[in-house]
Design an enzyme around this catalytic site. Structure first.
Site, PDB file in Angstrom:
ATOM      1  CB  SER A  50     -47.493 -29.107  -1.341  1.00  0.00           C
ATOM      2  OG  SER A  50     -48.025 -30.142  -2.159  1.00  0.00           O
ATOM      3  CG  ASP A  82     -43.813 -26.012  -0.247  1.00  0.00           C
ATOM      4  OD1 ASP A  82     -43.350 -24.935   0.171  1.00  0.00           O
ATOM      5  OD2 ASP A  82     -44.046 -26.243  -1.453  1.00  0.00           O
ATOM      6  CD  GLU A 136     -44.701 -16.484   1.050  1.00  0.00           C
ATOM      7  OE1 GLU A 136     -44.485 -17.714   1.058  1.00  0.00           O
ATOM      8  OE2 GLU A 136     -45.261 -15.886   0.120  1.00  0.00           O
ATOM      9  CG  ASN A 268     -39.143 -23.410  -1.791  1.00  0.00           C
ATOM     10  OD1 ASN A 268     -38.146 -23.598  -1.105  1.00  0.00           O
ATOM     11  ND2 ASN A 268     -40.350 -23.262  -1.281  1.00  0.00           N
ATOM     12  CG  ASP A 270     -43.357 -28.734  -7.361  1.00  0.00           C
ATOM     13  OD1 ASP A 270     -43.028 -29.787  -7.960  1.00  0.00           O
ATOM     14  OD2 ASP A 270     -44.492 -28.594  -6.870  1.00  0.00           O
TER      15      ASP A 270
HETATM   16  P1  13P Z   1     -41.906 -23.380  -8.644  1.00  0.00           P
HETATM   17  O1  13P Z   1     -43.320 -23.462  -9.113  1.00  0.00           O
HETATM   18  O2  13P Z   1     -41.201 -22.211  -9.259  1.00  0.00           O
HETATM   19  O3  13P Z   1     -41.148 -24.632  -8.843  1.00  0.00           O
HETATM   20  O4  13P Z   1     -41.938 -23.072  -7.066  1.00  0.00           O
HETATM   21  C1  13P Z   1     -42.061 -24.106  -6.140  1.00  0.00           C
HETATM   22  C2  13P Z   1     -42.310 -23.610  -4.766  1.00  0.00           C
HETATM   23  O5  13P Z   1     -42.148 -22.454  -4.427  1.00  0.00           O
HETATM   24  C3  13P Z   1     -42.766 -24.605  -3.771  1.00  0.00           C
HETATM   25  O6  13P Z   1     -43.081 -24.007  -2.562  1.00  0.00           O
HETATM   26  O1  G3H Z   2     -45.731 -23.928  -4.092  1.00  0.00           O
HETATM   27  C1  G3H Z   2     -46.343 -24.833  -4.635  1.00  0.00           C
HETATM   28  C2  G3H Z   2     -45.682 -26.113  -4.947  1.00  0.00           C
HETATM   29  O2  G3H Z   2     -45.270 -26.141  -6.300  1.00  0.00           O
HETATM   30  C3  G3H Z   2     -46.578 -27.258  -4.606  1.00  0.00           C
HETATM   31  O3  G3H Z   2     -47.549 -27.431  -5.575  1.00  0.00           O
HETATM   32  O4  G3H Z   2     -49.620 -27.574  -4.204  1.00  0.00           O
HETATM   33  O5  G3H Z   2     -49.557 -28.482  -6.558  1.00  0.00           O
HETATM   34  O6  G3H Z   2     -48.330 -29.651  -4.708  1.00  0.00           O
HETATM   35  P1  G3H Z   2     -48.863 -28.348  -5.238  1.00  0.00           P
HETATM   36 ZN    ZN Z   3     -43.836 -22.031  -2.735  1.00  0.00          ZN
END
Ligand code: 13P
Ligand code: G3H
Ligand code: ZN
Length: 323
Positions: A50, A82, A136, A268, A270
């Site tokens: 990200s 991302d 998206e 996805n 995270d």
């Molecule tokens: P979560 O917060 O559900 O793990 O989603 C991660 C995500 O969509 C990263 O793009």
């Molecule tokens: O979609 C979001 C992901 O979880 C990335 O999170 O922007 O805190 O790295 P972040």
């Molecule tokens: Zn996301």
């Protein structure tokens, strides 16, 4: 094998009724945990970065760590941006060796989303080797970087928009909004019911939208963001070891498994990695308050993330032995 794009990976996943896990990476231990788990499962995997990860770790470190994982495992691995915020960020990643990017213009009006996405697609597809582009349509609730979409302000993808969007942009995959959301608090308690143990049960995903979208885009790979399940075993470990996560709730794994059998080719995850890492570290410190060697406590976090990723690959994604 060099880094790959998502094209062949998604074709196989679509036809095989499984999905590829797209896991967010922010440091070496997370990269190792994901790719060692994938190796043990002989599974392809997407490592995604990200804007926040780029700021935290620097793009060059992330790229080299992912390349090291490719060398270490020999697996088909995609390095993916991302939530690319604009053309410049996507271009920077494409020029820097990413094999896939997401342009996220979903908060913009339809025509503007098409225009920005098409520009990224033109650049990515002209690149040698070909870089795949995820776009998206629709907005998820939750937090991404600094953008917070309050519950009630999300909007489901409108199936009647998808054919025109894909045709006019030329994107390779499409993220849709069917009720998932980012973060560890995906649903407000009042949106949920509670089971006999008091655990929150969220409203079901909108499979009707997914089915309508896939009818209109036969064979086209769909992406689900915000797909952590907020596994309660990790929340419990965190809370029993000094944490305070109240009413954290995610998307039930059964529903994600169902989506993976349909047109969803990329899921996805995270927040679940963050919870597993935090559970391992908190538990370690509670058991060993005298420790101060990061290899000991971050090592325990890495072990928990690896176990979690193996669980996702086998029980949710269905991508075992698909490398
Ligand atoms: P979560 O917060 O559900 O793990 O989603 C991660 C995500 O969509 C990263 O793009
Ligand atoms: O979609 C979001 C992901 O979880 C990335 O999170 O922007 O805190 O790295 P972040
Ligand atoms: Zn996301």
């Amino acid at each position: 094998m060099p880094l790959v794009n998502t094209k062949e990976m998604f074709e196989k996943a679509y036809n095989g009724g499984y999905a590829i896990g797209a896991f967010n990476c922010n440091n070496m231990e997370i990269v190792q945990a994901i790719t060692e788990a994938a190796k043990e499962c002989n599974s392809p995997v997407i490592l995604q970065v990200s804007a926040g990860a780029r700021k935290y770790a620097k793009p060059v470190y992330l790229k080299k760590m992912v390349e090291a994982a490719v060398e270490d495992t020999g697996l088909p691995i995609v390095l993916h941006l991302d939530h690319g915020a604009d053309f410049e960020m996507c271009k920077d990643c494409i020029d820097g060796g990413f094999t896939s990017v997401m342009i996220d213009a979903s908060s913009k009006p339809f025509e503007e989303n098409i225009e920005i996405t098409r520009k990224v697609v033109e650049y990515a597809h002209a690149h040698k080797p070909y870089v795949t582009v995820e776009a998206e349509l629709g907005t998820l609730a939750g937090i991404e970087d600094d953008v917070k979409v309050e519950h009630g302000h999300e909007s489901y993808t409108k199936p009647e928009d998808v054919e025109e969007f894909v045709r006019r942009t030329g994107c390779d995959s499409l993220a849709i909004a069917i009720g998932t959301s980012h973060g560890a608090y995906k649903f407000k308690p009042e949106q949920c019911t509670r089971d006999e143990n008091g655990v929150l049960c969220p409203p079901p995903l909108r499979f009707d939208i997914l089915e309508e979208v896939s009818k209109r885009l036969p064979g086209f790979p769909i992406v689900l963001h915000g797909s952590s399940s907020v596994n309660q075993e990790y929340v419990k470990i965190i809370n029993e070891n000094g944490g305070d996560l109240k009413d954290a709730v995610g998307v039930p794994e059964k529903q994600l498994r169902q989506a993976a059998k349909l047109a969803v080719c990329k899921i996805n995850i995270d927040s679940d990695l963050r919870l597993a890492m935090t559970a391992g570290i908190r538990e370690h410190f509670n058991a060993h308050p005298e420790h101060f060697d990061p290899r000991q406590y971050v090592g325990d976090g890495r072990k928990y993330v690896k176990e979690l990723v193996k669980h996702k690959i086998t029980e949710v994604l269905g991508s075992v032995d698909k490398a």
